[in-house]
Motif scaffolding. Structure first.
Motif, PDB file in Angstrom:
ATOM      1  N   UNK A 118      -6.541  -6.845  -2.956  1.00 51.55           N
ATOM      2  CA  UNK A 118      -7.164  -6.622  -4.263  1.00 51.55           C
ATOM      3  C   UNK A 118      -7.561  -5.160  -4.435  1.00 51.55           C
ATOM      4  N   UNK A 119      -8.166  -4.574  -3.395  1.00 52.84           N
ATOM      5  CA  UNK A 119      -8.561  -3.165  -3.470  1.00 52.84           C
ATOM      6  C   UNK A 119      -7.345  -2.262  -3.662  1.00 52.84           C
ATOM      7  N   UNK A 120      -6.270  -2.570  -2.963  1.00 56.55           N
ATOM      8  CA  UNK A 120      -5.056  -1.764  -3.080  1.00 56.55           C
ATOM      9  C   UNK A 120      -4.469  -1.862  -4.482  1.00 56.55           C
ATOM     10  N   UNK A 121      -4.457  -3.047  -5.051  1.00 53.26           N
ATOM     11  CA  UNK A 121      -3.894  -3.243  -6.385  1.00 53.26           C
ATOM     12  C   UNK A 121      -4.742  -2.529  -7.438  1.00 53.26           C
ATOM     13  N   UNK A 122      -6.047  -2.560  -7.283  1.00 54.14           N
ATOM     14  CA  UNK A 122      -6.924  -1.841  -8.214  1.00 54.14           C
ATOM     15  C   UNK A 122      -6.633  -0.349  -8.175  1.00 54.14           C
ATOM     16  N   UNK A 123      -6.407   0.192  -6.979  1.00 55.44           N
ATOM     17  CA  UNK A 123      -6.124   1.615  -6.828  1.00 55.44           C
ATOM     18  C   UNK A 123      -4.681   1.974  -7.169  1.00 55.44           C
ATOM     19  N   UNK A 124      -3.762   0.993  -7.098  1.00 53.69           N
ATOM     20  CA  UNK A 124      -2.328   1.247  -7.321  1.00 53.69           C
ATOM     21  C   UNK A 124      -1.766   0.203  -8.279  1.00 53.69           C
ATOM     22  N   UNK A 125      -2.191   0.232  -9.542  1.00 59.27           N
ATOM     23  CA  UNK A 125      -1.777  -0.832 -10.482  1.00 59.27           C
ATOM     24  C   UNK A 125      -0.283  -0.846 -10.775  1.00 59.27           C
ATOM     25  N   UNK A 126       0.440   0.252 -10.494  1.00 63.44           N
ATOM     26  CA  UNK A 126       1.877   0.288 -10.777  1.00 63.44           C
ATOM     27  C   UNK A 126       2.707  -0.434  -9.716  1.00 63.44           C
ATOM     28  N   UNK A 127       2.089  -0.788  -8.597  1.00 62.32           N
ATOM     29  CA  UNK A 127       2.832  -1.468  -7.527  1.00 62.32           C
ATOM     30  C   UNK A 127       3.184  -2.888  -7.956  1.00 62.32           C
ATOM     31  N   UNK A 128       4.478  -3.152  -8.015  1.00 64.12           N
ATOM     32  CA  UNK A 128       4.937  -4.485  -8.408  1.00 64.12           C
ATOM     33  C   UNK A 128       5.076  -5.416  -7.213  1.00 64.12           C
ATOM     34  N   UNK A 129       5.293  -4.841  -6.036  1.00 58.02           N
ATOM     35  CA  UNK A 129       5.402  -5.641  -4.817  1.00 58.02           C
ATOM     36  C   UNK A 129       4.780  -4.867  -3.667  1.00 58.02           C
ATOM     37  N   UNK A 130       3.990  -5.565  -2.867  1.00 60.51           N
ATOM     38  CA  UNK A 130       3.307  -4.935  -1.729  1.00 60.51           C
ATOM     39  C   UNK A 130       3.679  -5.682  -0.455  1.00 60.51           C
ATOM     40  N   UNK A 131       4.362  -4.989   0.451  1.00 59.60           N
ATOM     41  CA  UNK A 131       4.660  -5.547   1.764  1.00 59.60           C
ATOM     42  C   UNK A 131       3.470  -5.327   2.690  1.00 59.60           C
ATOM     43  N   UNK A 132       3.219  -6.276   3.573  1.00 59.64           N
ATOM     44  CA  UNK A 132       2.091  -6.175   4.496  1.00 59.64           C
ATOM     45  C   UNK A 132       2.579  -6.371   5.930  1.00 59.64           C
ATOM     46  N   UNK A 133       1.898  -5.736   6.853  1.00 62.74           N
ATOM     47  CA  UNK A 133       2.169  -5.967   8.267  1.00 62.74           C
ATOM     48  C   UNK A 133       1.435  -7.209   8.745  1.00 62.74           C
ATOM     49  N   UNK A 134       1.781  -7.639   9.949  1.00 63.43           N
ATOM     50  CA  UNK A 134       1.094  -8.772  10.557  1.00 63.43           C
ATOM     51  C   UNK A 134       1.101  -8.602  12.064  1.00 63.43           C
ATOM     52  N   UNK A 135       0.163  -9.276  12.727  1.00 62.61           N
ATOM     53  CA  UNK A 135       0.154  -9.323  14.178  1.00 62.61           C
ATOM     54  C   UNK A 135       1.094 -10.429  14.634  1.00 62.61           C
ATOM     55  N   UNK A 136       2.033 -10.089  15.495  1.00 60.93           N
ATOM     56  CA  UNK A 136       2.882 -11.085  16.154  1.00 60.93           C
ATOM     57  C   UNK A 136       2.459 -11.071  17.616  1.00 60.93           C
ATOM     58  N   UNK A 137       1.705 -12.111  17.988  1.00 53.57           N
ATOM     59  CA  UNK A 137       1.010 -12.097  19.276  1.00 53.57           C
ATOM     60  C   UNK A 137       0.099 -10.863  19.290  1.00 53.57           C
ATOM     61  N   UNK A 138       0.328  -9.913  20.195  1.00 52.54           N
ATOM     62  CA  UNK A 138      -0.552  -8.743  20.284  1.00 52.54           C
ATOM     63  C   UNK A 138       0.135  -7.456  19.852  1.00 52.54           C
ATOM     64  N   UNK A 139       1.219  -7.560  19.090  1.00 51.66           N
ATOM     65  CA  UNK A 139       1.937  -6.381  18.618  1.00 51.66           C
ATOM     66  C   UNK A 139       2.054  -6.446  17.099  1.00 51.66           C
ATOM     67  N   UNK A 140       1.695  -5.383  16.383  1.00 51.80           N
ATOM     68  CA  UNK A 140       1.845  -5.418  14.927  1.00 51.80           C
ATOM     69  C   UNK A 140       3.274  -5.081  14.508  1.00 51.80           C
ATOM     70  N   UNK A 141       3.695  -5.657  13.378  1.00 53.12           N
ATOM     71  CA  UNK A 141       4.947  -5.217  12.779  1.00 53.12           C
ATOM     72  C   UNK A 141       4.747  -3.827  12.186  1.00 53.12           C
ATOM     73  N   UNK A 142       5.844  -3.165  11.882  1.00 49.68           N
ATOM     74  CA  UNK A 142       5.770  -1.807  11.315  1.00 49.68           C
ATOM     75  C   UNK A 142       6.711  -1.745  10.115  1.00 49.68           C
TER      76      UNK A 142
END
Length: 604
Positions: free
Chosen positions: A245-269
């Motif tokens: 929500x904070x990101x969308x408020x600051x970047x209203x032009x973003x139509x799609x936002x990809x996010x990282x996640x933890x896979x076990x103990x390693x984050x995606x990049x």
């Protein structure tokens, strides 16, 4: 004013870039938020980064803008870091956490190191290094840099010898950061007019357990602004929807936002936009505007509408499956022209030509642009291969890589061209097939190969911006067995640029952008400049992951450590900075989570 010690929690004369120093800590207001002290004069010498704060971490990046130098160091409360700096004026950038929140610190300083303390530290470090192979390698590399690195810039050392893929910032995030109650309440108040999310999570309500931000629905009949898509095995972190929500408020032009996640103990990049890497399937979790079909955002014209939040907002125990786009080989492959600038060194050139004539499947002709060879062995080698179809063009000029390549292009008979260094060894017969299958696409400009050192370690997997001296080769030195674990190395994917040591392109597109710049980039950065010129015309730069060759880097031309070469290199960097200022910072095809120094895939 020159300093002996700089208080990195000072509230005076800093630039807010998503974070700010406060009493007893640092307030981070956006993912990877930073603040910066601009124009700090630093005399030559050794400096120590220290902090005081339980479970706290600090990363400092020092940028010498005039000399295009950058050094990155970090420390925690248990281990300080040392760095050697050349005299200069620096911008000093501070980061202390990946996600928004308040990070407690009692003190943080960058200070000059007394000689006695420095000697004691290095004596201890030396004896510890003797018991660790990795420590010995790092120590000896630092000694080489210190003795032969010209400006003697950025040699670093820490009390810690063993390194893991997780850097201190990502390791801290894995442990978790507890936001203070007042800070969380203020963030929720500011975000109260934020978007409403529809959660598309395949019927699993536990994906939303404990969410701080409560403006969401699971009912398709309700009104909502964004759709959050999760896979069946993902659970969102408690602050996930709030950060979105904070990101969308600051970047209203973003139509799609990809996010990282933890896979076990390693984050995606994740990177924001790469249809080759993702093969037109967006990786979860991601959010998109409810009124937008996310599939249409895979086109080049829509790439700026896609953003990436390089913060793990979900947890999963299942590694993402590979889904890259494979290149299609046409039934009637169009021939290409391979162009090799060279001067003597028949020992190198003979191996390169052998691979081209005896171990390359794709139809091609070979042109050698001879930059004044005089050795009898080289001239005899030319004669041997002329009988096999080799064309040799004599160019007795001062060494200018760009001009030599352009001369070869003029003489090329085919519609596609491949630039190849004479110190490349072709051990796989399909290397050119993998590159040409991509180069013949209408939307592709330059195609680069995976270049390996003789022992299989990675030398080139693409070029990224935001490094010291403008750009660099990420993942350099990664052992061969680990390269398959890095998605951007294991699959065809986009890059900001690729090296001219092995680069393929359409002759028509090459000529359309003026070829290599012979004036401003005679020796270095010509390949990067070419890739950016092609990208400006809408033609993507692609790394061909399965096009593997060996590259004996620097064997034919040598290194850039002598004074004349350093001066020439600096002039070319200045010309590049003037022409392409927007590429001096981050790279959209490289996650901000990665370290900005040339190390083996380590995270910040």
């Amino acid at each position: 004013m020159a300093f002996k010690a700089l208080d990195l929690l000072s509230s005076a004369n800093y630039r807010d870039m998503g974070a700010s120093p406060e009493v007893a800590g640092i307030r981070v207001n956006q993912p990877w938020g930073e603040y910066c002290y601009v124009g700090i004069m630093v005399p030559k010498g050794w400096y120590e980064l220290t902090i005081d704060g339980r479970d706290s971490v600090l990363e400092v990046v020092l940028r010498d803008q005039e000399n295009f130098q950058l050094v990155e160091l970090s420390c925690d409360c248990d281990s300080s870091s040392f760095v050697h700096l050349s005299e200069g004026t620096y911008d000093i950038v501070i980061t202390c956490g990946i996600r928004p929140g308040f990070y407690r610190l009692r003190s943080a300083q960058l200070r000059a190191v007394p000689a006695l303390k420095l000697g004691t530290f290095f004596a201890k470090r030396f004896f510890r290094a003797l018991t660790s192979q990795q420590g010995r390698d790092n120590l000896f590399q630092n000694v080489r840099n210190a003795l032969f690195g010209g400006a003697n810039f950025g040699v670093t050392a820490t009390g810690c010898i063993e390194q893991s893929r997780l850097g201190r910032l990502t390791a801290q995030d894995l442990r978790g950061n507890v936001e203070d109650g007042a800070g969380l309440a203020q963030r929720l108040l500011v975000s109260s007019n934020g978007p409403t999310f529809f959660i598309k999570a395949q019927g699993r309500h536990e994906v939303l357990d404990g969410q701080h931000y409560r403006q969401f629905t699971l009912n398709t009949e309700d009104k909502y602004d964004y759709v959050v898509v999760c896979s069946s095995d993902e659970v969102l972190t408690p602050d996930a929807l709030l950060i979105l929500a904070e990101f969308i408020i600051q970047n209203p032009a973003s139509s799609l936002i990809l996010c990282d996640k933890w896979v076990a103990d390693i984050p995606t990049t994740r990177v924001a936009w790469d249809p080759f890497l993702y093969n037109f399937v967006w990786p979860t979790p991601y959010a998109h505007k409810a009124c937008i079909d996310p599939d249409v955002l895979m086109s080049w014209s829509e790439r700026e509408a896609v953003s990436v939040l390089s913060v793990p907002l979900a947890k999963s125990d299942r590694a993402p499956e590979g889904n890259s786009m494979s290149a299609e080989v046409p039934s009637s492959p169009p021939p290409c022209t391979v162009i090799i600038p060279t001067r003597d060194r028949s020992d190198l050139l003979s191996k390169c030509l052998e691979g081209l004539y005896d171990n390359t499947d794709w139809p091609h002709e070979v042109i050698v642009v001879d930059n004044g060879s005089v050795e009898e062995d080289t001239l005899s080698l030319f004669e041997v291969y002329k009988s096999k179809g080799l064309r040799v063009i004599r160019a007795d000029i001062e060494f200018n890589f760009s001009r030599l390549c352009n001369i070869g292009v003029v003489a090329a008979s085919n519609a596609y061209i491949v630039f190849l260094n004479n110190d490349v060894i072709l051990h796989r017969s399909d290397w050119l097939t993998e590159m040409m299958a991509l180069a013949i696409r209408d939307d592709v400009g330059a195609v680069g190969a995976k270049l390996l050192f003789a022992d299989g370690r990675l030398q080139h997997g693409g070029i990224a911006f935001g490094f010291s001296e403008i750009c660099g080769h990420p993942w350099t030195g990664m052992i061969y067995s680990s390269q398959a674990d890095e998605p951007q190395l294991a699959t065809n994917s986009l890059r900001g640029a690729v090296t001219g040591a092995c680069l393929c392109a359409s002759k028509e597109k090459f000529n359309a952008v003026g070829g290599f710049d012979e004036v401003n980039f005679a020796v270095t950065l010509n390949d990067v400049d070419l890739c950016l010129k092609l990208a400006d015309r809408g033609w993507m730069t692609v790394f061909a992951a399965r096009a593997e060759v060996y590259h004996l880097e620097g064997e034919s031309r040598g290194t850039d450590l002598s004074t004349p070469k350093r001066l020439r290199r600096r002039a070319e960097m200045a010309a590049f900075a003037k022409k392409w200022p927007r590429y001096l910072g981050a790279d959209i095809f490289r996650s901000v989570a990665y370290s900005r120094i040339d190390v083996v895939r380590s995270l910040r």
